[in-house]
Design a protein around this motif. Structure first.
Motif, short mmCIF file in Angstrom:
data_model
loop_
_atom_site.label_atom_id
_atom_site.label_comp_id
_atom_site.label_asym_id
_atom_site.label_seq_id
_atom_site.Cartn_x
_atom_site.Cartn_y
_atom_site.Cartn_z
N LYS A 8 4.66 35.39 80.33
CA LYS A 8 3.59 36.36 80.10
C LYS A 8 3.93 37.32 78.97
N TYR A 9 5.19 37.37 78.59
CA TYR A 9 5.65 38.39 77.64
C TYR A 9 6.21 37.75 76.38
N SER A 10 5.89 38.34 75.25
CA SER A 10 6.39 37.82 73.99
C SER A 10 7.90 38.01 73.91
N PRO A 11 8.59 37.19 73.11
CA PRO A 11 10.04 37.38 72.93
C PRO A 11 10.39 38.78 72.45
N ALA A 12 9.57 39.35 71.59
CA ALA A 12 9.82 40.72 71.11
C ALA A 12 9.73 41.71 72.26
N SER A 13 8.76 41.51 73.16
CA SER A 13 8.60 42.40 74.32
C SER A 13 9.81 42.32 75.24
N ILE A 33 23.85 38.10 74.49
CA ILE A 33 23.27 36.84 74.01
C ILE A 33 24.37 35.82 73.74
N ASN A 34 25.54 36.30 73.39
CA ASN A 34 26.67 35.38 73.18
C ASN A 34 27.09 34.75 74.52
N GLN A 35 26.95 35.52 75.58
CA GLN A 35 27.33 35.03 76.91
C GLN A 35 26.25 34.14 77.52
N TYR A 36 24.97 34.55 77.39
CA TYR A 36 23.90 33.86 78.11
C TYR A 36 23.01 32.98 77.23
N GLN A 37 23.14 33.09 75.94
CA GLN A 37 22.44 32.22 74.98
C GLN A 37 20.95 32.53 74.83
N THR A 38 20.26 32.86 75.91
CA THR A 38 18.82 33.17 75.82
C THR A 38 18.53 34.50 76.52
N VAL A 39 17.45 35.15 76.09
CA VAL A 39 17.05 36.41 76.71
C VAL A 39 16.62 36.16 78.16
N GLU A 40 15.98 35.03 78.41
CA GLU A 40 15.55 34.71 79.78
C GLU A 40 16.75 34.68 80.72
N PRO A 73 5.30 47.96 79.68
CA PRO A 73 5.18 48.94 78.59
C PRO A 73 5.68 48.40 77.26
N ALA A 74 6.68 47.52 77.28
CA ALA A 74 7.18 46.93 76.04
C ALA A 74 6.12 46.06 75.40
N GLN A 75 5.41 45.28 76.22
CA GLN A 75 4.35 44.42 75.70
C GLN A 75 3.24 45.26 75.06
N ILE A 76 2.91 46.37 75.67
CA ILE A 76 1.88 47.26 75.13
C ILE A 76 2.31 47.77 73.75
N ILE A 77 3.56 48.16 73.61
CA ILE A 77 4.06 48.68 72.34
C ILE A 77 4.01 47.60 71.26
N ILE A 78 4.46 46.41 71.58
CA ILE A 78 4.44 45.33 70.59
C ILE A 78 3.01 45.00 70.17
N GLU A 79 2.08 44.98 71.14
CA GLU A 79 0.68 44.68 70.81
C GLU A 79 0.04 45.81 70.01
N SER A 80 0.57 47.02 70.12
CA SER A 80 -0.01 48.16 69.40
C SER A 80 0.36 48.18 67.92
N LEU A 81 1.29 47.34 67.51
CA LEU A 81 1.74 47.36 66.12
C LEU A 81 0.60 47.07 65.15
N ASP A 82 -0.35 46.25 65.57
CA ASP A 82 -1.49 45.92 64.70
C ASP A 82 -2.26 47.16 64.28
N ALA A 83 -2.25 48.19 65.12
CA ALA A 83 -3.03 49.40 64.85
C ALA A 83 -2.55 50.11 63.58
N PHE A 84 -1.28 49.93 63.22
CA PHE A 84 -0.82 50.53 61.95
C PHE A 84 -0.21 49.46 61.04
N ASP A 85 -0.88 48.30 61.03
CA ASP A 85 -0.55 47.22 60.09
C ASP A 85 0.93 46.84 60.10
#
Length: 297
Positions: A8-13, A33-40, A73-85
């Motif tokens: 449901k969440y972007s990698p950036a989120s 990330i060196n230990q677990y390889q992926t954010v998931e 809240p992280a997803q909201i912030i990432i999606e808000s980036l469009d508002a200021f190009d």
């Protein structure tokens, strides 16, 4: 935790959620990330397992375990980036500036307006003090222009003085220039450079590792130095003052990474001892810019 639906969440989120815990900066993220390889896999790790990692400890392990609470809240912030190009880019993306991989603590998430340097772009940082002479400004403008005329992109910090002059020089030749901000991507610092910032985004870009609305701080001013250096193949120091702490920090970073460092010498620039100690190559005149071009081949 096992029921967490990260799709449901972007990698950036996801990366931002880790950062929003207040305990996961670039160094800790690199360790994880060196230990677990992926954010998931980081999200799915148990507290007991996390705190066994060197450099994590109980407090940081507990914070990482609570990162899912910040996903919305992280997803909201990432999606808000469009508002200021603006947009975001994560460390594993194709358009992430790979020069930053040379850092011990590359930012796992960047925000930007305009563009990012391409992988085959030649980049030179022009940095120095804010309180400088007209001659110092003139030299930086001229050097930025000469390099831009030869297809080199200029990197700086949008700061008053030498950084601004380098950006202006590149734009005079319709070249590309990139400014690394010590604040959120939606804040221009200093405010007087708002017009310059807009010009920069037309061909180059503004870049920040900080969440939107993050104010300027001493720590952020210093931390952005490594990104300026990291984005550049070569660093040139213009005029400096006796208290050029930020420029000296950038020179030290350059020295530690083994990057070529040049410094413009002259009667107007007497405070150069430390830079020479860090291996800076003297340029007695900006017309020696061809030495810089040769180093980029």
């Amino acid at each position: 935790m096992l029921m967490l639906d990260l799709k449901k969440y972007s990698p950036a989120s996801q990366i931002l959620a880790l950062k929003m815990t207040g305990k996961v900066g670039p160094r800790t993220f690199a360790l994880l990330i060196n230990q677990y390889q992926t954010v998931e896999d980081i999200f799915l790790a148990e507290v007991d397992e996390l705190q066994q990692l060197e450099g994590i400890g109980p407090g940081r392990a507990s914070a990482v375990a609570k990162a899912p609470e910040f996903l919305d809240p992280a997803q909201i912030i990432i999606e808000s980036l469009d508002a200021f190009d603006s947009r975001s880019v994560i460390y594993s993306a194709d358009n992430y500036p790979r020069l930053l991989d040379e850092l011990n603590d590359p930012p796992p998430l960047l925000y930007y307006q305009g563009n990012l340097p391409s992988q085959d772009e030649k980049t030179v940082a022009i940095i120095g003090s804010q309180d400088v002479s007209a001659e110092g400004i003139g030299d930086a403008v001229e050097l930025g222009s000469l390099l831009a005329k030869n297809g080199v992109s200029i990197v700086g910090g949008l700061a008053r003085g030498i950084d601004t002059a380098g950006h202006v020089g590149a734009l005079k030749e319709r070249g590309k220039t990139y400014a690394v901000l010590p604040c959120g991507i939606n804040i221009i610092h200093p405010l007087e450079n708002s017009g310059l910032a807009k010009e920069i985004t037309e061909s180059g870009g503004l870049i920040s590792e900080y969440i939107p609305d993050s104010p300027v701080s001493t720590g952020r001013l210093m931390s952005r130095n490594r990104i300026i250096v990291g984005l550049s193949q070569v660093v040139v120091i213009g005029q400096v003052s006796a208290n050029s702490v930020g420029t000296l920090d950038a020179a030290l970073c350059c020295h530690q990474l083994g990057k070529l460092l040049f410094v413009i010498v002259g009667d107007e620039n007497p405070h150069l001892e430390k830079f020479i100690e860090y291996g800076a190559i003297p340029l007695t005149n900006v017309n020696e810019y061809k030495l810089i071009l040769k180093s980029l081949v």
